[in-house]
Design a protein around this motif. Structure first.
Motif, PDB file in Angstrom:
ATOM      1  N   LEU A 208      15.899  90.240 109.377  1.00 47.46           N
ATOM      2  CA  LEU A 208      17.231  89.620 109.384  1.00 47.46           C
ATOM      3  C   LEU A 208      18.200  90.463 110.203  1.00 47.46           C
ATOM      4  CD1 LEU A 208      17.512  88.558 105.632  1.00 47.46           C
ATOM      5  CD2 LEU A 208      16.951  87.101 107.601  1.00 47.46           C
TER       6      LEU A 208
ATOM      7  N   LYS B 207      24.658  80.313 102.643  1.00 47.48           N
ATOM      8  CA  LYS B 207      24.246  80.934 101.378  1.00 47.48           C
ATOM      9  C   LYS B 207      23.102  81.898 101.628  1.00 47.48           C
ATOM     10  CE  LYS B 207      27.232  78.405  99.386  1.00 47.48           C
ATOM     11  NZ  LYS B 207      28.528  78.847  99.784  1.00 47.48           N
ATOM     12  N   GLN B 208      23.172  83.078 101.010  1.00 49.52           N
ATOM     13  CA  GLN B 208      22.098  84.049 101.179  1.00 49.52           C
ATOM     14  C   GLN B 208      21.571  84.529  99.842  1.00 49.52           C
ATOM     15  OE1 GLN B 208      24.364  86.551 104.291  1.00 49.52           O
ATOM     16  NE2 GLN B 208      23.957  88.029 102.699  1.00 49.52           N
ATOM     17  N   THR B 209      20.338  85.015  99.890  1.00 47.88           N
ATOM     18  CA  THR B 209      19.689  85.602  98.726  1.00 47.88           C
ATOM     19  C   THR B 209      19.292  87.016  99.098  1.00 47.88           C
ATOM     20  OG1 THR B 209      18.837  83.454  98.080  1.00 47.88           O
ATOM     21  CG2 THR B 209      17.789  85.361  97.104  1.00 47.88           C
TER      22      THR B 209
ATOM     23  N   ALA C 215      25.527  86.849  97.942  1.00 49.68           N
ATOM     24  CA  ALA C 215      26.492  87.701  98.632  1.00 49.68           C
ATOM     25  C   ALA C 215      27.632  88.090  97.707  1.00 49.68           C
ATOM     26  CB  ALA C 215      27.040  86.976  99.859  1.00 49.68           C
TER      27      ALA C 215
ATOM     28  N   LYS D 140      26.440  90.622 105.723  1.00 48.43           N
ATOM     29  CA  LYS D 140      26.397  89.209 106.121  1.00 48.43           C
ATOM     30  C   LYS D 140      25.341  89.078 107.213  1.00 48.43           C
ATOM     31  CE  LYS D 140      29.654  85.749 107.883  1.00 48.43           C
ATOM     32  NZ  LYS D 140      31.066  85.569 108.283  1.00 48.43           N
ATOM     33  N   PHE D 141      24.388  88.139 107.035  1.00 49.76           N
ATOM     34  CA  PHE D 141      23.291  87.976 107.982  1.00 49.76           C
ATOM     35  C   PHE D 141      23.451  86.744 108.852  1.00 49.76           C
ATOM     36  CE2 PHE D 141      21.421  90.475 104.504  1.00 49.76           C
ATOM     37  CZ  PHE D 141      20.992  91.574 105.231  1.00 49.76           C
TER      38      PHE D 141
ATOM     39  N   ASP E 291      22.512  83.352 110.581  1.00 58.97           N
ATOM     40  CA  ASP E 291      21.745  82.136 110.270  1.00 58.97           C
ATOM     41  C   ASP E 291      21.066  81.687 111.569  1.00 58.97           C
ATOM     42  OD1 ASP E 291      20.721  79.809 109.191  1.00 58.97           O
ATOM     43  OD2 ASP E 291      22.669  78.827 108.946  1.00 58.97           O
TER      44      ASP E 291
ATOM     45  N   ILE F 200      20.478  81.488 104.415  1.00 60.40           N
ATOM     46  CA  ILE F 200      19.814  82.688 104.926  1.00 60.40           C
ATOM     47  C   ILE F 200      18.582  82.919 104.056  1.00 60.40           C
ATOM     48  CG2 ILE F 200      20.017  85.158 105.424  1.00 60.40           C
ATOM     49  CD1 ILE F 200      21.970  83.380 107.046  1.00 60.40           C
ATOM     50  N   ASN F 201      17.397  82.790 104.682  1.00 57.91           N
ATOM     51  CA  ASN F 201      16.141  82.999 103.970  1.00 57.91           C
ATOM     52  C   ASN F 201      15.065  83.445 104.972  1.00 57.91           C
ATOM     53  OD1 ASN F 201      15.381  80.620 105.296  1.00 57.91           O
ATOM     54  ND2 ASN F 201      15.751  79.341 103.499  1.00 57.91           N
TER      55      ASN F 201
ATOM     56  N   ASP G 153      14.976  82.559 108.661  1.00 59.93           N
ATOM     57  CA  ASP G 153      15.907  83.185 109.601  1.00 59.93           C
ATOM     58  C   ASP G 153      15.392  84.506 110.159  1.00 59.93           C
ATOM     59  OD1 ASP G 153      18.278  81.386 109.502  1.00 59.93           O
ATOM     60  OD2 ASP G 153      18.038  81.805 107.369  1.00 59.93           O
TER      61      ASP G 153
END
Length: 166
Positions: free
Chosen positions: A102, A119-121, A124, A130-131, A133, A140-141, A144
């Motif tokens: 990422l 949305k990220q896991t 956040a 912050k990653f 997309d 974000i998974n 990505d």
């Protein structure tokens, strides 16, 4: 006996001549890398920069081709073997330029920024990374994940590369 000595001397001379004439020095390139703190925009002194010759090595824990350290201004100048390109990962303490596939693009500064971002896991929080997309699906998974940023080289040239850590 005389013929054996002459033959041996001839073989040694030929071996020396052909091995020294055929060898070319390895092509090298110079890299000028600047690492900045993504939050402050200032140079990241003492950051470690790892250059990988294979895109998978950055995620598998294998040794990089080069491990370099930035100076007081966050810069590195080094000679590297010319291979076309390297995959670059920079780290300074807990800050990184690449998180197992990422790409970080910032730090969440407010709850409203979190609410308006993909949305990220893990979930956040204000102050978390912050990653990017990369597939633009709003989440974000693992989809990505991508290869580390790539530094492209040309033989006998100097490549400039800037990277931020978050």
């Amino acid at each position: 006996m005389k013929h054996t000595s002459l033959l041996l001397a001839g073989c040694v001379a030929a071996s020396f001549l052909f091995s020294s004439c055929d060898k070319e020095s390895a092509a090298v390139s110079s890299v000028n890398i600047t690492v900045t703190n993504g939050i402050t925009g200032t140079g990241s002194a003492g950051a470690t920069v790892k250059l990988y010759d294979d895109p998978n090595k950055a995620n598998t824990g294998e040794a990089p081709a080069y491990t370099l350290t930035t100076d007081a201004s966050g810069k590195i100048t080094s000679q590297v073997d010319y291979i076309g390109g390297y995959y670059v990962v920079a780290e300074k303490g807990t800050q990184k330029s690449y998180y197992n596939g990422l790409i970080p693009i910032g730090i969440f500064k407010s709850q409203s920024e979190i609410d308006s971002s993909p949305k990220q896991t893990p979930v956040a929080t204000v102050g978390s990374v912050k990653f990017k997309d990369t597939n633009a699906d709003g989440i974000i998974n693992d989809s990505d994940k991508t290869v580390a940023p790539t530094l492209y080289l040309e033989s006998d040239q100097t490549a400039l590369f800037n990277i931020a850590v978050y």
